[in-house]
Design a protein around this motif. Structure first.
Motif, PDB file in Angstrom:
ATOM      1  N   TYR A  16       2.382  25.289  -8.408  1.00 24.40           N
ATOM      2  CA  TYR A  16       3.156  24.722  -9.504  1.00 24.40           C
ATOM      3  C   TYR A  16       4.345  23.979  -8.912  1.00 24.40           C
ATOM      4  O   TYR A  16       5.145  24.560  -8.171  1.00 24.40           O
ATOM      5  N   VAL A  17       4.461  22.695  -9.251  1.00 22.20           N
ATOM      6  CA  VAL A  17       5.561  21.848  -8.783  1.00 22.20           C
ATOM      7  C   VAL A  17       6.290  21.348 -10.018  1.00 22.20           C
ATOM      8  O   VAL A  17       5.716  20.618 -10.837  1.00 22.20           O
ATOM      9  N   ARG A  18       7.579  21.721 -10.154  1.00 23.31           N
ATOM     10  CA  ARG A  18       8.318  21.384 -11.369  1.00 23.31           C
ATOM     11  C   ARG A  18       9.690  20.811 -11.003  1.00 23.31           C
ATOM     12  O   ARG A  18      10.426  21.395 -10.206  1.00 23.31           O
ATOM     13  N   ASN A  19       9.995  19.652 -11.598  1.00 28.25           N
ATOM     14  CA  ASN A  19      11.318  19.039 -11.440  1.00 28.25           C
ATOM     15  C   ASN A  19      11.694  18.911  -9.960  1.00 28.25           C
ATOM     16  O   ASN A  19      12.766  19.321  -9.518  1.00 28.25           O
ATOM     17  N   VAL A  20      10.794  18.313  -9.205  1.00 25.76           N
ATOM     18  CA  VAL A  20      10.983  18.153  -7.763  1.00 25.76           C
ATOM     19  C   VAL A  20      11.139  16.674  -7.442  1.00 25.76           C
ATOM     20  O   VAL A  20      10.532  15.816  -8.078  1.00 25.76           O
ATOM     21  N   LYS A  21      11.959  16.388  -6.437  1.00 26.60           N
ATOM     22  CA  LYS A  21      12.161  15.029  -5.946  1.00 26.60           C
ATOM     23  C   LYS A  21      11.585  14.940  -4.534  1.00 26.60           C
ATOM     24  O   LYS A  21      11.831  15.820  -3.696  1.00 26.60           O
ATOM     25  N   VAL A  22      10.803  13.885  -4.284  1.00 29.88           N
ATOM     26  CA  VAL A  22      10.183  13.693  -2.972  1.00 29.88           C
ATOM     27  C   VAL A  22      10.453  12.254  -2.541  1.00 29.88           C
ATOM     28  O   VAL A  22      10.113  11.308  -3.263  1.00 29.88           O
ATOM     29  N   THR A  23      11.067  12.082  -1.349  1.00 28.15           N
ATOM     30  CA  THR A  23      11.477  10.746  -0.914  1.00 28.15           C
ATOM     31  C   THR A  23      11.134  10.498   0.551  1.00 28.15           C
ATOM     32  O   THR A  23      11.106  11.413   1.375  1.00 28.15           O
ATOM     33  N   ASP A  24      10.836   9.248   0.839  1.00 23.92           N
ATOM     34  CA  ASP A  24      10.775   8.695   2.195  1.00 23.92           C
ATOM     35  C   ASP A  24       9.831   9.466   3.114  1.00 23.92           C
ATOM     36  O   ASP A  24      10.180   9.850   4.236  1.00 23.92           O
ATOM     37  N   LEU A  25       8.611   9.628   2.639  1.00 21.16           N
ATOM     38  CA  LEU A  25       7.555  10.144   3.513  1.00 21.16           C
ATOM     39  C   LEU A  25       6.902   8.923   4.156  1.00 21.16           C
ATOM     40  O   LEU A  25       5.810   8.492   3.777  1.00 21.16           O
ATOM     41  N   ASP A  26       7.599   8.356   5.155  1.00 19.79           N
ATOM     42  CA  ASP A  26       7.210   7.037   5.654  1.00 19.79           C
ATOM     43  C   ASP A  26       7.300   6.896   7.166  1.00 19.79           C
ATOM     44  O   ASP A  26       7.334   5.789   7.690  1.00 19.79           O
ATOM     45  N   VAL A  27       7.308   8.017   7.887  1.00 16.61           N
ATOM     46  CA  VAL A  27       7.424   7.920   9.336  1.00 16.61           C
ATOM     47  C   VAL A  27       6.187   7.269   9.940  1.00 16.61           C
ATOM     48  O   VAL A  27       6.238   6.700  11.030  1.00 16.61           O
ATOM     49  N   ASN A  28       5.048   7.374   9.244  1.00 21.33           N
ATOM     50  CA  ASN A  28       3.843   6.648   9.644  1.00 21.33           C
ATOM     51  C   ASN A  28       3.068   6.290   8.377  1.00 21.33           C
ATOM     52  O   ASN A  28       3.565   6.488   7.267  1.00 21.33           O
ATOM     53  N   GLY A  29       1.850   5.805   8.542  1.00 21.99           N
ATOM     54  CA  GLY A  29       1.105   5.300   7.390  1.00 21.99           C
ATOM     55  C   GLY A  29       0.340   6.332   6.607  1.00 21.99           C
ATOM     56  O   GLY A  29      -0.329   5.985   5.631  1.00 21.99           O
ATOM     57  N   TYR A  30       0.397   7.591   7.006  1.00 22.46           N
ATOM     58  CA  TYR A  30      -0.440   8.591   6.346  1.00 22.46           C
ATOM     59  C   TYR A  30       0.344   9.884   6.119  1.00 22.46           C
ATOM     60  O   TYR A  30       0.050  10.924   6.683  1.00 22.46           O
ATOM     61  N   PHE A  67       8.612  10.896  -7.299  1.00 18.09           N
ATOM     62  CA  PHE A  67       8.069  10.629  -5.970  1.00 18.09           C
ATOM     63  C   PHE A  67       8.335   9.168  -5.621  1.00 18.09           C
ATOM     64  O   PHE A  67       7.941   8.266  -6.378  1.00 18.09           O
ATOM     65  N   THR A  68       8.964   8.934  -4.464  1.00 20.97           N
ATOM     66  CA  THR A  68       9.363   7.576  -4.098  1.00 20.97           C
ATOM     67  C   THR A  68       9.129   7.335  -2.605  1.00 20.97           C
ATOM     68  O   THR A  68       9.469   8.186  -1.770  1.00 20.97           O
ATOM     69  N   ASN A  69       8.560   6.156  -2.292  1.00 17.15           N
ATOM     70  CA  ASN A  69       8.393   5.682  -0.914  1.00 17.15           C
ATOM     71  C   ASN A  69       7.568   6.667  -0.080  1.00 17.15           C
ATOM     72  O   ASN A  69       8.061   7.333   0.828  1.00 17.15           O
ATOM     73  N   ILE A  70       6.285   6.701  -0.390  1.00 16.79           N
ATOM     74  CA  ILE A  70       5.356   7.607   0.279  1.00 16.79           C
ATOM     75  C   ILE A  70       4.159   6.797   0.773  1.00 16.79           C
ATOM     76  O   ILE A  70       3.548   6.043   0.006  1.00 16.79           O
ATOM     77  N   THR A  71       3.820   6.975   2.046  1.00 15.76           N
ATOM     78  CA  THR A  71       2.772   6.143   2.645  1.00 15.76           C
ATOM     79  C   THR A  71       1.366   6.705   2.441  1.00 15.76           C
ATOM     80  O   THR A  71       0.386   5.987   2.626  1.00 15.76           O
ATOM     81  N   LEU A  97       3.616   4.873 -13.204  1.00 16.92           N
ATOM     82  CA  LEU A  97       3.207   4.493 -11.855  1.00 16.92           C
ATOM     83  C   LEU A  97       3.681   3.069 -11.597  1.00 16.92           C
ATOM     84  O   LEU A  97       3.293   2.131 -12.326  1.00 16.92           O
ATOM     85  N   THR A  98       4.500   2.893 -10.580  1.00 19.27           N
ATOM     86  CA  THR A  98       5.015   1.573 -10.227  1.00 19.27           C
ATOM     87  C   THR A  98       4.708   1.291  -8.761  1.00 19.27           C
ATOM     88  O   THR A  98       5.103   2.056  -7.881  1.00 19.27           O
ATOM     89  N   ASN A  99       3.981   0.192  -8.530  1.00 16.69           N
ATOM     90  CA  ASN A  99       3.602  -0.200  -7.168  1.00 16.69           C
ATOM     91  C   ASN A  99       2.902   0.952  -6.446  1.00 16.69           C
ATOM     92  O   ASN A  99       3.299   1.398  -5.380  1.00 16.69           O
ATOM     93  N   VAL A 100       1.835   1.402  -7.045  1.00 17.86           N
ATOM     94  CA  VAL A 100       1.061   2.525  -6.510  1.00 17.86           C
ATOM     95  C   VAL A 100      -0.318   2.032  -6.077  1.00 17.86           C
ATOM     96  O   VAL A 100      -0.969   1.268  -6.791  1.00 17.86           O
ATOM     97  N   GLY A 101      -0.758   2.470  -4.906  1.00 13.81           N
ATOM     98  CA  GLY A 101      -2.126   2.239  -4.453  1.00 13.81           C
ATOM     99  C   GLY A 101      -2.368   0.923  -3.764  1.00 13.81           C
ATOM    100  O   GLY A 101      -3.521   0.512  -3.617  1.00 13.81           O
ATOM    101  N   LYS A 102      -1.311   0.255  -3.277  1.00 14.52           N
ATOM    102  CA  LYS A 102      -1.473  -1.070  -2.678  1.00 14.52           C
ATOM    103  C   LYS A 102      -1.142  -1.103  -1.199  1.00 14.52           C
ATOM    104  O   LYS A 102      -0.857  -2.162  -0.639  1.00 14.52           O
ATOM    105  N   GLY A 103      -1.178   0.036  -0.525  1.00 12.95           N
ATOM    106  CA  GLY A 103      -0.916   0.069   0.906  1.00 12.95           C
ATOM    107  C   GLY A 103      -1.954  -0.719   1.688  1.00 12.95           C
ATOM    108  O   GLY A 103      -3.132  -0.758   1.311  1.00 12.95           O
ATOM    109  N   PRO A 104      -1.560  -1.358   2.806  1.00 11.55           N
ATOM    110  CA  PRO A 104      -2.485  -2.207   3.567  1.00 11.55           C
ATOM    111  C   PRO A 104      -3.645  -1.441   4.189  1.00 11.55           C
ATOM    112  O   PRO A 104      -4.690  -2.032   4.475  1.00 11.55           O
ATOM    113  N   THR A 105      -3.503  -0.139   4.410  1.00  6.66           N
ATOM    114  CA  THR A 105      -4.589   0.649   5.006  1.00  6.66           C
ATOM    115  C   THR A 105      -5.258   1.572   3.996  1.00  6.66           C
ATOM    116  O   THR A 105      -6.027   2.455   4.374  1.00  6.66           O
ATOM    117  N   HIS A 106      -4.982   1.357   2.743  1.00  5.21           N
ATOM    118  CA  HIS A 106      -5.499   2.224   1.682  1.00  5.21           C
ATOM    119  C   HIS A 106      -6.981   1.923   1.464  1.00  5.21           C
ATOM    120  O   HIS A 106      -7.354   0.804   1.100  1.00  5.21           O
TER     121      HIS A 106
END
Length: 760
Positions: free
Chosen positions: A586-600, A622-626, A685-694
């Motif tokens: 169960y994940v409730r009222n959580v903020k997740v940011t900048d999971l971007d050290v690599n592409g996956y 959830f923001t900025n996740i590769t 959903l804003t700008n979701v699913g458009k990664g170059p390696t997706h």
């Protein structure tokens, strides 16, 4: 407790043959006689002494295992008693001999009684825990297993299959046993018919407690199976009666009848997700069973397949299952079917049953290009169907002119597409003195049903000494541990925690993990309302849910700033090893940011061999996740196996996510399971699913989901929603959604419903 004479015990063969035993005939509470004058008692304290004692057993002897824990023992008993003087293997004190580790029991011969043993928290080194044979040729006959417990005796490898009790030979009895918490693949109790010596067996299975079994998420989770498809047209002549099935939810066949001539009578099914299924075989008698669904999801009743089946005087209440899991189901068959498919329904009867507040009666179910043969020369008579939860309970999938409908009763508010054979009656249902919903007495008399009363209660079944207690520990049921900010303070608190505890973090605190945080029991990590504490990690995974673990996180902030450049990073994952205990997340009222050290870099990844009863992602950002938010696509063998039963994604915002919000995969064409069941609502959903390696090119990807509801969700500048609808007549509804600068829904077919989908 009363004792029963050995002469009485072995006279049960006549009862079995006639399928007419009453509770009074057999209610001996699992006690065995000790009144033989020539009896020798041999007390053994270890496996070597056991093996030596076995060599000299004579009729009437008792071989007694000393009280205590027996670890890593394989008992092999070959002996011959007589009808008057059976050989008994038993505990010194019933319930005080606990067998654990890598252990099992195999026995063969004549007139052997096994009693009082507890198999717990171990697993079998072979394919069977208790086997009524010691080799392919050495079988047990006229023998009995009674007052025995098997609890959580499951291999750690979830997909590995084994049987808890395998019945071979002839004229054997399995009674008053408690079989609870089977966690890996495989049947709980199986009647085996692979040699002539195990056919026409006249086995009796009665007064057993089949305790809760978790959803397996794959085929192979039956509780009782009689025969197999290979021998389905052979006669077993097995009787299963007065058993209590308590939330045995392994798969949708709770009882899988796969042989001929069996009687399944006077059993109780309590909140079981699935059905009593006549999967193969003919001349099955299904009578006097009670199904208490209590409106729980996927609860089902009785399913008819094959010829000369008789279903009468059964009671169904509060069943919600549909399609192959309805309250009453008659299937279509395959013309000239091979033994492993579906013989058409011929000369069968579904008469004098009571169905109350249950949603679906399915006729011709499974109809498709292969299953094209509707029922013939069959009847549906004298049934009482009263319900307000679904006023159109009947679904006809094919021509049902081969069923004679006569003398049935349907409440006057409801309707049926069947033109004759139904009389309207008021919805008059009361709770009787036994606590059961019952029609009026005069209506019961019309069909000759008799009194609405359970044939057996939970208290009357199972091992006499073993409690039927719940083992589930709820979130936030333990103590609160305050966790100060700092490095690895969460890890220290984890080591101190117990099941149900809360790790309470400081509002606005800063937390760093330098090691994996492993969750081995149900646990909550949270902060009070206010500023979210921030959690970072120097390991590729922040949190690993291990076997037995379950996790609830609330009002936290996960950030990837300290994470190593490691392909496949994630915030939360399941164990890399197989987990045989289902988990919750169960994940409730959580903020997740900048999971971007690599592409996956993913938020959550479920590894193969693990299964979630429920995953909920609620009111989070959830923001900025590769990578993906939820990666639930690791079961790729296309055998109907999947990773989560219930998935809820609601009230969240997803921004700049390179892969999918969720990728859920259930491949293959197997029909033995219910899920996944997915609800998506009130998300952006804003700008979701458009990664170059997706790879999938989707913002959400759902493959083989059996029930999918998407509503009140907005896509903006995102990749399209992608659906792959497979077998099982999946239900997919998309309603009140907006697709702005987003591609149209991609699907492999048009088997989904849309209502108010707006493209801008």
């Amino acid at each position: 407790m009363p004792k029963v004479s050995k002469l009485h015990f072995y006279s049960l063969a006549l009862c079995i043959a006639l399928s007419s035993c009453s509770p009074a005939d057999t209610e001996d509470k699992a006690q065995t006689s000790t009144d033989t004058a020539s009896k020798h008692v041999k007390l053994v304290e270890n496996i070597d002494q056991f093996n030596e004692a076995v060599k000299s057993l004579e009729p009437g002897d008792d071989l007694v295992l000393a009280d205590g824990t027996w670890t890593d023992v394989e008992f092999v008993l070959k002996a011959n008693g007589t009808a008057d003087e059976p050989i008994e293997l038993k505990a010194q004190t019933p319930g005080k001999v606990v067998i654990t580790g890598q252990s099992n029991l195999a026995f063969s011969g004549e007139y052997i009684v096994i009693s009082g043993l507890v198999f717990k928290n171990g697993s079998t080194p072979t394919g069977e825990v208790i086997s009524f044979r010691t080799s392919n040729d050495d079988l047990a006959n006229h023998s009995r297993v009674t007052n025995v417990v098997i609890d959580n005796f499951s291999t750690a490898d979830r997909p590995m299959s084994d049987l808890w009790v395998a019945m071979y030979g002839k004229n054997n009895r399995l009674d008053h046993n408690s079989l609870v918490n089977k966690r890996n693949r495989g049947v709980t109790v199986a009647v085996r018919m692979n040699t002539e010596g195990s056919r026409k067996n006249n086995h009796l299975i009665e007064y057993n407690y089949f305790g809760p079994r978790q959803v397996l998420g794959a085929n192979g989770g039956e509780t009782l199976r009689i025969g197999t498809s290979h021998y389905s047209r052979e006669y077993s002549n097995t009787t299963a009666q007065f058993n209590f099935f308590d939330r045995t939810n392994g798969e949708h066949e709770i009882i899988s009848n796969k042989s001929s001539g069996n009687a399944l009578i006077n059993n109780v099914f309590f909140e079981t997700q699935g059905t009593l299924t006549m999967r193969h075989g003919h001349f099955t008698k299904v009578e006097g069973n009670y199904f208490l669904g209590n409106r729980k999801p996927n609860t089902g009743g009785i399913r008819i397949i094959n010829e000369s089946q008789s279903v009468s005087n059964n009671y169904m209440y509060g069943l919600t299952g549909k399609r192959l899991r309805g309250a009453l189901v008659i299937m279509n068959g395959v013309p000239n079917s091979p033994p492993n498919r579906y013989d058409p329904v011929i000369d069968s009867a579904m008469n004098n049953n009571i169905v109350i507040d249950s949603d679906h009666i399915e006729l011709g179910a499974g109809s498709d290009e292969e299953r094209s043969a509707p029922p013939t020369t069959s009847e549906f008579k004298g049934n009482i169907i009263l319900g307000k939860t679904n006023l159109s309970p009947f679904t006809l999938y094919d021509d049902m002119s081969g069923i004679n409908f006569e003398g049935n009763y349907l409440n006057e508010e409801a309707s049926t597409p069947i033109q004759s054979g139904f009389a309207s009656t008021p919805y008059s249902v009361t709770t009787n003195k036994y606590g059961l919903k019952s029609p009026d007495e005069d209506l019961l008399e019309e069909i000759g049903f008799g009194e609405v009363k359970l044939p057996v209660t939970k208290e009357e079944v199972g091992a006499s000494y073993y409690p039927k207690t719940e083992t589930t520990i709820a979130f936030q049921s333990g103590k609160t541990i305050n966790v100060p900010s700092g490095t690895d303070t969460i890890l220290t608190a984890l080591q101190e925690s117990q099941a149900g505890d809360i790790l309470m973090l400081e509002n606005g605190g800063d937390y760093l993990l330098t090691k994996f945080a492993e969750i081995h029991h149900p646990l909550t990590i949270m902060a009070a309302k206010g500023d979210k504490p921030i959690i970072r990690s120097q390991k590729p995974n922040f949190i690993n849910i291990e076997n037995g673990g379950a996790l609830e996180v609330e009002n936290l902030w996960f950030d990837g700033a300290e994470s190593p450049d490691y392909k496949g990073n994630n915030i939360i994952s399941t164990s890399s090893n197989s987990m045989n205990i289902n988990y919750l997340l169960y994940v409730r009222n959580v903020k997740v940011t900048d999971l971007d050290v690599n592409g996956y870099f993913y938020f959550f990844k479920a590894n193969a061999g693990t299964f979630a009863d429920t995953i909920e992602i609620l009111d989070s950002e959830f923001t900025n996740i590769t990578g993906a938010i939820l990666q639930l696509n690791r079961e790729v063998d296309d055998l109907g196996v999947y990773s989560v039963e219930n998935l809820v994604i609601s009230g969240n915002t997803f921004t700049d996510i390179k892969e999918e919000v969720a990728t859920v995969y259930r491949g293959g064409t197997d029909e033995s399971t219910f899920g996944p069941i997915v609800t998506v609502s009130n998300n952006t959903l804003t700008n979701v699913g458009k990664g170059p390696t997706h790879r999938s090119g989707a913002s959400m990807y759902f493959h083989g989901v059996q029930k999918l509801n998407i509503s009140n969700t907005t896509w903006d500048k995102s990749a399209p929603l992608e659906l792959f609808l497979t077998n099982g007549d999946p239900v997919t509804v998309i309603k009140d959604v907006v697709m702005k600068d987003t591609g149209h829904i991609n699907a492999n077919n048009n088997g989904y419903k849309i209502d108010n989908v707006v493209y801008k």
